[in-house]
Design a protein around this motif. Structure first.
Motif, PDB file in Angstrom:
ATOM      1  N   VAL A 177      21.098   9.778  43.007  1.00 21.11           N
ATOM      2  CA  VAL A 177      20.681   8.846  41.969  1.00 21.11           C
ATOM      3  C   VAL A 177      19.534   9.375  41.115  1.00 21.11           C
ATOM      4  N   LEU A 178      18.805  10.387  41.634  1.00 18.59           N
ATOM      5  CA  LEU A 178      17.675  10.909  40.862  1.00 18.59           C
ATOM      6  C   LEU A 178      18.131  11.538  39.555  1.00 18.59           C
ATOM      7  N   THR A 179      19.394  11.987  39.520  1.00 17.40           N
ATOM      8  CA  THR A 179      19.886  12.625  38.298  1.00 17.40           C
ATOM      9  C   THR A 179      20.387  11.601  37.271  1.00 17.40           C
ATOM     10  N   LEU A 180      20.308  10.310  37.644  1.00 17.19           N
ATOM     11  CA  LEU A 180      20.791   9.272  36.720  1.00 17.19           C
ATOM     12  C   LEU A 180      20.052   9.300  35.393  1.00 17.19           C
ATOM     13  N   ALA A 181      18.760   9.669  35.439  1.00 20.18           N
ATOM     14  CA  ALA A 181      17.983   9.740  34.203  1.00 20.18           C
ATOM     15  C   ALA A 181      18.686  10.637  33.192  1.00 20.18           C
ATOM     16  N   PHE A 182      19.327  11.685  33.704  1.00 19.34           N
ATOM     17  CA  PHE A 182      20.028  12.611  32.821  1.00 19.34           C
ATOM     18  C   PHE A 182      21.402  12.093  32.409  1.00 19.34           C
ATOM     19  N   SER A 183      22.217  11.729  33.422  1.00 22.16           N
ATOM     20  CA  SER A 183      23.599  11.384  33.105  1.00 22.16           C
ATOM     21  C   SER A 183      23.689  10.077  32.311  1.00 22.16           C
ATOM     22  N   LEU A 184      22.850   9.083  32.670  1.00 19.98           N
ATOM     23  CA  LEU A 184      22.931   7.799  31.968  1.00 19.98           C
ATOM     24  C   LEU A 184      22.477   7.907  30.520  1.00 19.98           C
ATOM     25  N   THR A 185      21.313   8.551  30.288  1.00 20.35           N
ATOM     26  CA  THR A 185      20.831   8.638  28.908  1.00 20.35           C
ATOM     27  C   THR A 185      21.831   9.408  28.043  1.00 20.35           C
ATOM     28  N   GLY A 186      22.275  10.567  28.552  1.00 19.36           N
ATOM     29  CA  GLY A 186      23.225  11.364  27.781  1.00 19.36           C
ATOM     30  C   GLY A 186      24.533  10.622  27.559  1.00 19.36           C
ATOM     31  N   GLY A 187      25.068  10.036  28.633  1.00 19.83           N
ATOM     32  CA  GLY A 187      26.352   9.349  28.549  1.00 19.83           C
ATOM     33  C   GLY A 187      26.313   8.154  27.615  1.00 19.83           C
ATOM     34  N   VAL A 188      25.296   7.299  27.789  1.00 22.51           N
ATOM     35  CA  VAL A 188      25.233   6.070  26.996  1.00 22.51           C
ATOM     36  C   VAL A 188      24.943   6.375  25.529  1.00 22.51           C
ATOM     37  N   LEU A 189      23.951   7.252  25.273  1.00 23.68           N
ATOM     38  CA  LEU A 189      23.615   7.550  23.878  1.00 23.68           C
ATOM     39  C   LEU A 189      24.787   8.179  23.128  1.00 23.68           C
ATOM     40  N   SER A 190      25.484   9.124  23.800  1.00 19.32           N
ATOM     41  CA  SER A 190      26.601   9.752  23.100  1.00 19.32           C
ATOM     42  C   SER A 190      27.722   8.735  22.877  1.00 19.32           C
ATOM     43  N   ALA A 191      27.921   7.803  23.829  1.00 19.68           N
ATOM     44  CA  ALA A 191      28.946   6.769  23.649  1.00 19.68           C
ATOM     45  C   ALA A 191      28.594   5.866  22.467  1.00 19.68           C
ATOM     46  N   ILE A 192      27.297   5.509  22.348  1.00 13.98           N
ATOM     47  CA  ILE A 192      26.872   4.651  21.240  1.00 13.98           C
ATOM     48  C   ILE A 192      27.158   5.339  19.904  1.00 13.98           C
ATOM     49  N   VAL A 193      26.758   6.620  19.808  1.00 15.01           N
ATOM     50  CA  VAL A 193      26.958   7.352  18.549  1.00 15.01           C
ATOM     51  C   VAL A 193      28.452   7.484  18.234  1.00 15.01           C
ATOM     52  N   MET A 194      29.246   7.830  19.247  1.00 14.50           N
ATOM     53  CA  MET A 194      30.690   7.994  19.005  1.00 14.50           C
ATOM     54  C   MET A 194      31.322   6.669  18.599  1.00 14.50           C
ATOM     55  N   ALA A 195      30.882   5.573  19.243  1.00 15.93           N
ATOM     56  CA  ALA A 195      31.439   4.260  18.917  1.00 15.93           C
ATOM     57  C   ALA A 195      31.118   3.888  17.472  1.00 15.93           C
ATOM     58  N   ILE A 196      29.865   4.114  17.061  1.00 17.21           N
ATOM     59  CA  ILE A 196      29.484   3.793  15.680  1.00 17.21           C
ATOM     60  C   ILE A 196      30.305   4.635  14.701  1.00 17.21           C
ATOM     61  N   LEU A 197      30.434   5.938  14.987  1.00 15.13           N
ATOM     62  CA  LEU A 197      31.205   6.808  14.091  1.00 15.13           C
ATOM     63  C   LEU A 197      32.652   6.330  14.008  1.00 15.13           C
ATOM     64  N   TYR A 198      33.221   5.940  15.157  1.00 12.69           N
ATOM     65  CA  TYR A 198      34.622   5.533  15.143  1.00 12.69           C
ATOM     66  C   TYR A 198      34.816   4.189  14.446  1.00 12.69           C
ATOM     67  N   LYS A 199      33.946   3.213  14.762  1.00 18.11           N
ATOM     68  CA  LYS A 199      34.160   1.859  14.223  1.00 18.11           C
ATOM     69  C   LYS A 199      33.756   1.755  12.759  1.00 18.11           C
ATOM     70  N   ARG A 200      32.789   2.563  12.315  1.00 14.24           N
ATOM     71  CA  ARG A 200      32.269   2.420  10.955  1.00 14.24           C
ATOM     72  C   ARG A 200      32.679   3.564  10.023  1.00 14.24           C
TER      73      ARG A 200
END
Lengths: 171, 125
Positions: free
Chosen positions: A75-98
């Motif tokens: 779980v200590l690596t969550l700081a890396f995987s969560l931030t990277g995963g969520v931020l990239s998903a947000i950006v991709m979602a915005i690019l796709y929807k807008r």
């Protein structure tokens, strides 16, 4: 889309994302740059963005990151995987929807990979208290273009095929 | 299947911007290091820093090292750092990727090796 169908899709995407991530962790794929991975779970994030609403996309990414972290690096690596995963998903979602008119699925995937790698090196800089590691950023950006293109191409084919077959349709 | 999935205008703009940023950063860091190395005199000290968890553990002048030394950090990853005259490297770490070890010897200003799992940075300044 009915609630049950939506939940079924979420479960299918989450389980596939976990499996792909685990496969990538345990099966050694030789890549020229150590520490770089293809990020195959990005394919699932792309599918989620195309077939689900924004909040469920985040659900899929967060659950995948949690489970994979517990099963692999801890779980200590969550700081890396969560931030990277969520931020990239947000950006991709915005690019796709807008901005779908300007970006292909491959392009959106590359954008996600760029955001993912940049986020991870920023988190690493915080953890290490060192700015110098931004020396690695050029290499990370170039590899993000390559890995993003690969996952984007696969994602694009899967999305096409699913739309054609009517799977996951009538959103 | 629709094979006519062309890249779009935004894709190309993004790729070009990425290329510019990557090349720009690369040239900038590369040239800064080159000028620093050129401006350096041969007698100048070559300081290696070992940092763990954002704290400086040791500072060594590599030019003054006379015999090989192994520094054991005694942490979860059994990190061992090896020092010789004029150079320093990660000798061991029990992390998965071993990027730190594969970085090899550091012997010039501006070089650094990082072990993220051990949160350890070795840099030459």
């Amino acid at each position: 889309m009915s609630k049950h169908k939506r939940n079924a899709i979420i479960v299918i995407l989450v389980t596939n994302a976990i499996l792909i991530s685990l496969l990538e962790f345990f099966v050694f794929i030789p890549l020229p740059i150590p520490g770089i991975k293809l990020g195959l779970a990005n394919i699932i994030t792309l599918l989620a963005i195309v077939f689900l609403n924004f909040r469920y996309v985040i659900n899929v990414v967060v659950i995948r990151c949690l489970v994979v972290a517990v099963l692999t690096r801890g779980v200590l690596t969550l700081a890396f995987s969560l931030t990277g995963g969520v931020l990239s998903a947000i950006v991709m979602a915005i690019l796709y929807k807008r901005f779908r008119r300007f970006f292909s699925i491959k392009g959106i995937s590359i954008a996600g990979a760029l955001v993912h790698n940049t986020t991870q090196i920023t988190v690493a800089a915080f953890v290490l208290g060192q700015i110098v590691i931004f020396y690695y950023l050029p290499i990370l950006l170039i590899s993000a273009v390559v890995t993003g293109y690969i996952t984007g191409s696969i994602g694009e084919r899967v999305i096409d095929e699913m739309e054609e077959q009517g799977v996951l349709a009538n959103r | 299947m629709d094979m006519n999935k062309k890249m779009k205008r935004g894709d190309f703009i993004m790729l070009m911007a990425t290329g510019l940023v990557a090349v720009g950063l690369f040239l900038w860091t590369g040239s800064t290091n080159m000028f620093r190395r050129m401006a350096r005199s041969d007698e100048a000290p070559l300081i290696a820093k070992i940092e763990k968890d954002r704290e400086l553990i040791r500072e060594i002048d590599l030019t003054k090292v006379t015999e090989r030394e192994q520094i054991h950090l005694e942490d979860d990853n059994n990190v061992i750092i090896e020092v010789e005259t004029g150079r320093i490297r990660f000798l061991n770490s029990d992390c998965r990727d071993n990027i730190c070890i594969n970085t090899g010897w550091l012997s010039q200003e501006g070089q650094n090796a990082v072990c993220l799992p051990a949160r350890t940075v070795v840099s030459v300044v």
